[in-house]
Design a protein around this motif. Structure first.
Motif, PDB file in Angstrom:
ATOM      1  N   ARG A 137       2.972  10.900  -6.902  1.00 57.37           N
ATOM      2  CA  ARG A 137       2.778  11.406  -7.533  1.00 57.37           C
ATOM      3  C   ARG A 137       1.933  11.612  -9.098  1.00 57.37           C
ATOM      4  O   ARG A 137       2.684  12.907  -9.494  1.00 57.37           O
ATOM      5  CB  ARG A 137       4.418  10.010  -8.135  1.00 57.37           C
ATOM      6  N   VAL A 138       1.817  10.849  -9.563  1.00 57.69           N
ATOM      7  CA  VAL A 138       1.468  11.651 -10.584  1.00 57.69           C
ATOM      8  C   VAL A 138      -0.309  12.220 -10.598  1.00 57.69           C
ATOM      9  O   VAL A 138      -0.203  13.230 -11.270  1.00 57.69           O
ATOM     10  CB  VAL A 138      -0.003   9.812 -11.348  1.00 57.69           C
ATOM     11  N   ALA A 139      -0.627  12.039  -9.455  1.00 57.78           N
ATOM     12  CA  ALA A 139      -1.743  12.975  -8.798  1.00 57.78           C
ATOM     13  C   ALA A 139      -1.146  14.367  -8.906  1.00 57.78           C
ATOM     14  O   ALA A 139      -1.940  15.650  -9.493  1.00 57.78           O
ATOM     15  CB  ALA A 139      -2.183  12.433  -7.941  1.00 57.78           C
ATOM     16  N   GLU A 140      -0.602  14.675  -8.445  1.00 52.69           N
ATOM     17  CA  GLU A 140       0.417  15.724  -8.284  1.00 52.69           C
ATOM     18  C   GLU A 140       0.685  16.792  -9.813  1.00 52.69           C
ATOM     19  O   GLU A 140       0.538  17.832  -9.656  1.00 52.69           O
ATOM     20  CB  GLU A 140       1.985  16.050  -7.532  1.00 52.69           C
ATOM     21  N   VAL A 141       1.123  15.850 -10.064  1.00 53.21           N
ATOM     22  CA  VAL A 141       0.936  16.414 -12.052  1.00 53.21           C
ATOM     23  C   VAL A 141      -0.251  16.942 -12.352  1.00 53.21           C
ATOM     24  O   VAL A 141      -0.271  18.012 -13.321  1.00 53.21           O
ATOM     25  CB  VAL A 141       1.305  15.631 -13.004  1.00 53.21           C
ATOM     26  N   PHE A 200       1.042  -1.131  -0.198  1.00 49.04           N
ATOM     27  CA  PHE A 200      -0.433  -0.513  -0.682  1.00 49.04           C
ATOM     28  C   PHE A 200       0.462   1.215  -0.067  1.00 49.04           C
ATOM     29  O   PHE A 200       0.555   2.305  -1.230  1.00 49.04           O
ATOM     30  CB  PHE A 200      -0.754  -0.172   0.962  1.00 49.04           C
ATOM     31  N   PRO A 201       1.808   1.745   0.989  1.00 49.27           N
ATOM     32  CA  PRO A 201       2.745   2.886   0.881  1.00 49.27           C
ATOM     33  C   PRO A 201       3.340   2.919   0.189  1.00 49.27           C
ATOM     34  O   PRO A 201       3.244   3.964  -1.197  1.00 49.27           O
ATOM     35  CB  PRO A 201       3.893   2.010   1.834  1.00 49.27           C
ATOM     36  N   ARG A 202       3.631   2.008  -0.793  1.00 47.49           N
ATOM     37  CA  ARG A 202       3.978   2.684  -1.920  1.00 47.49           C
ATOM     38  C   ARG A 202       3.459   2.849  -3.732  1.00 47.49           C
ATOM     39  O   ARG A 202       3.322   3.510  -4.200  1.00 47.49           O
ATOM     40  CB  ARG A 202       4.974   1.190  -3.200  1.00 47.49           C
ATOM     41  N   TYR A 203       1.978   2.724  -3.384  1.00 51.08           N
ATOM     42  CA  TYR A 203       0.492   2.291  -3.825  1.00 51.08           C
ATOM     43  C   TYR A 203       0.175   3.726  -4.385  1.00 51.08           C
ATOM     44  O   TYR A 203      -0.213   4.771  -5.536  1.00 51.08           O
ATOM     45  CB  TYR A 203      -0.100   1.400  -3.726  1.00 51.08           C
ATOM     46  N   ARG A 213       6.324   5.337 -16.574  1.00 50.05           N
ATOM     47  CA  ARG A 213       5.194   4.367 -16.545  1.00 50.05           C
ATOM     48  C   ARG A 213       4.098   4.384 -15.610  1.00 50.05           C
ATOM     49  O   ARG A 213       3.646   3.727 -16.477  1.00 50.05           O
ATOM     50  CB  ARG A 213       6.959   3.094 -15.807  1.00 50.05           C
ATOM     51  N   ASP A 214       4.134   4.780 -14.473  1.00 51.05           N
ATOM     52  CA  ASP A 214       2.876   4.910 -13.908  1.00 51.05           C
ATOM     53  C   ASP A 214       1.639   5.592 -14.882  1.00 51.05           C
ATOM     54  O   ASP A 214       0.555   5.059 -14.283  1.00 51.05           O
ATOM     55  CB  ASP A 214       3.266   5.288 -12.308  1.00 51.05           C
ATOM     56  N   VAL A 215       2.759   6.719 -15.318  1.00 52.75           N
ATOM     57  CA  VAL A 215       1.187   7.633 -16.317  1.00 52.75           C
ATOM     58  C   VAL A 215       0.772   6.730 -17.228  1.00 52.75           C
ATOM     59  O   VAL A 215      -0.216   6.731 -17.573  1.00 52.75           O
ATOM     60  CB  VAL A 215       1.791   8.801 -16.369  1.00 52.75           C
TER      61      VAL A 215
END
Length: 535
Positions: A129-133, A120-123, A171-173
């Motif tokens: 990170r993506v939400a901040e963008v 969970f913490p890594r998720y 990659r997550d994006v």
């Protein structure tokens, strides 16, 4: 004929935000709202004697802090109550609670999967990170296809943020923008209840399966918000969602905006290829060289503008603009709080203050969608219940409660030609039965109700196909392609016509971003210096 610098069609929250910024810059602005109340779908109304609730939109997180600050909403009295936990998921084997901090969520997940608890913490970090963008891009105008040097500069500026991310984050994006919610979540979690706890966001306002490619983005869209400076949080607007738009209207009027209720627009007037104003259903004509529409693209271009005034190719493509979020919305007056079999008790507890979500697995969500396509809705629908009186007792008589039922995967149009006017009560009955299976006292505690089928949402709020997002949040209708490539910069196909609603970037939800961004583009077009600057 009365003349204004700008007319805004629709007094929803984005229309009010757009009007506020235009008036603050010195323009003479008039907002035309067809209902007898300002706020669009973000309103608080009495639906049963003595019982009030947020009639459509019902919870807050996505409203941009800049808009809140500029309109001085908190100074005007607006308050938000944060959720202690975000969501409560009852299911056949017990329940799952989501939220309350990383450590608490991990402990909850460990009851189902120690591996998922460790993950969970890594998720959480990856999504943040993506939400901040997304937060950063939400108040920026997308680079417009065919927009020349300024668009290229804007693309470079906005792309720099993405290019600067680590390879893992990029990659997550990519995963979030192209994968299905199931494929994305399978890469993180093994337990089906935990997968569903995150997968629910992927079908909210999204008439699709969690197996549909691109549905992972809708999951992300619902987590880029923040309240009281806390990222990813959701909360309750004291006084209901109508408190937000009431204070927005106050800010707009202080800036000089004239707001007209019961003033439905029948036609946008065009003269010589330029906007000339509008004609109301009453026949009154109002002149203005600028018209900004808070109404969705489907309503604007299919009903309010003569087809001959639009480029033929634009009109053809707008015929194919996808709408219909599969949403069914109810408000109920209750004599007591729901008493859940898996967590008994009628006294207020933290799960009563959370989003109570009946959608235990991704398979359950997929079946709800496939059933809706086949017959209109599922016998086991997706239901989110919120009980705002658990944190705000101003909405009901003492000891009583109101509940919002926000339900997904109800066909915007029936596959066999049936009509929602004939089916709405049957669907409502299935929804009530679904909640009652988990809270046996629910049906007998109902004192009154308000039903909004997809057709009711269209008639009452102008949401074509009942689409709470003003159009599908699919890859072909996002960012620079929302609502259409070449018009992602809030400008319509007619000089002086602009779009300021959720059918533009960054999309649906009570964000205020489309109204903010559209106003800035309008002001840019009025200023030679501003036109030279990158977006």
């Amino acid at each position: 004929m009365k003349r204004y610098d700008a007319i805004v069609i629709g007094g929803g929250h984005n229309g009010l935000v757009c009007a506020f910024y235009l008036a603050r810059a010195g323009l003479k602005v008039r907002v035309l709202e067809r209902r007898d109340i300002v706020g669009g779908a973000a309103v608080t109304e009495e639906f049963h004697p003595g019982f009030r609730n947020s009639t459509a939109s019902y919870t807050v997180s996505l409203l941009r802090p800049k808009v809140i600050a500029d309109m001085k909403l908190h100074e005007r009295g607006w308050r938000i109550v944060e959720r202690t936990i975000s969501n409560f998921f009852p299911h056949d084997d017990g329940y799952l609670k989501l939220g309350g901090g990383t450590a608490r969520t991990q402990a909850e997940f460990a009851r189902f999967s120690r591996k998922d608890a460790e993950t969970f913490p890594r998720y959480e970090e990856a999504l943040e990170r993506v939400a901040e963008v997304l937060r950063d891009l939400s108040l920026k105008t997308p680079p417009n296809a065919g927009g020349g040097l300024r668009a290229l500069l804007a693309a470079a500026v906005q792309g720099k943020r993405l290019a600067g991310m680590s390879v893992e984050a990029q990659r997550d994006v990519m995963d979030l923008f192209v994968k299905s919610a199931r494929d994305f979540l399978n890469g993180w979690y093994e337990n089906p209840y935990i997968q569903a706890a995150f997968g629910f966001d992927a079908v909210v306002g999204n008439y699709a399966s969690p197996d549909t490619p691109g549905s992972a983005y809708v999951l992300l869209h619902h987590v880029f918000g923040e309240i009281n400076g806390k990222k990813g949080m959701w909360g309750h607007s004291v006084g209901g969602m109508g408190a937000i738009t009431r204070y927005m209207a106050e800010a707009a009027e202080e800036a000089g905006v004239e707001i007209s209720l019961e003033a439905p627009v029948a036609r946008v007037l065009v003269d010589g290829g330029k906007v000339a104003g509008v004609r109301l259903e009453s026949g009154e004509e109002i002149a203005a060289p600028i018209v900004a529409s808070n109404a969705g693209p489907a309503l604007l271009y299919r009903q309010l503008i003569d087809r001959g005034d639009m480029p033929a190719e634009f009109a053809r493509r707008m015929d194919g603009y996808k709408t219909g979020s599969g949403t069914f919305r109810m408000n109920v007056a209750l004599s007591e709080l729901p008493d859940f079999s898996v967590l008994p008790g009628k006294e207020k507890a933290e799960h009563h203050t959370a989003g109570i979500i009946i959608s235990p697995t991704l398979d359950y969500m997929d079946k709800a969608f496939t059933d809706a396509k086949a017959k209109g809705w599922s016998d086991a629908p997706i239901v989110e219940m919120k009980v705002p009186t658990s944190v705000d007792d101003s909405l009901a008589p003492p000891g009583m409660h109101v509940a919002s039922l926000f339900c997904q995967q109800f066909a915007p149009v029936f596959p066999d030609g049936r009509n929602w006017d004939a089916e709405r009560e049957k669907a409502a009955d299935v929804i009530i039965d679904t909640v009652t299976r988990h809270a046996p006292n629910f049906r007998k505690s109902i004192l009154g109700m308000q039903i909004h089928s997809p057709l009711d949402l269209e008639r009452k709020f102008g949401l074509i196909g009942g689409d709470i997002m003003h159009g599908h949040m699919s890859l072909d209708q996002l960012w620079a392609s929302r609502p259409m490539l070449g018009h992602g910069d809030y400008r319509g196909p007619i000089k002086g016509l602009y779009m300021c609603g959720a059918g533009t970037h960054p999309g649906g939800g009570v964000t205020g971003a489309p109204g903010h961004n559209a106003a800035h583009e309008i002001l840019r077009d009025r200023s030679f210096v501003r036109r030279l600057l990158p977006i």
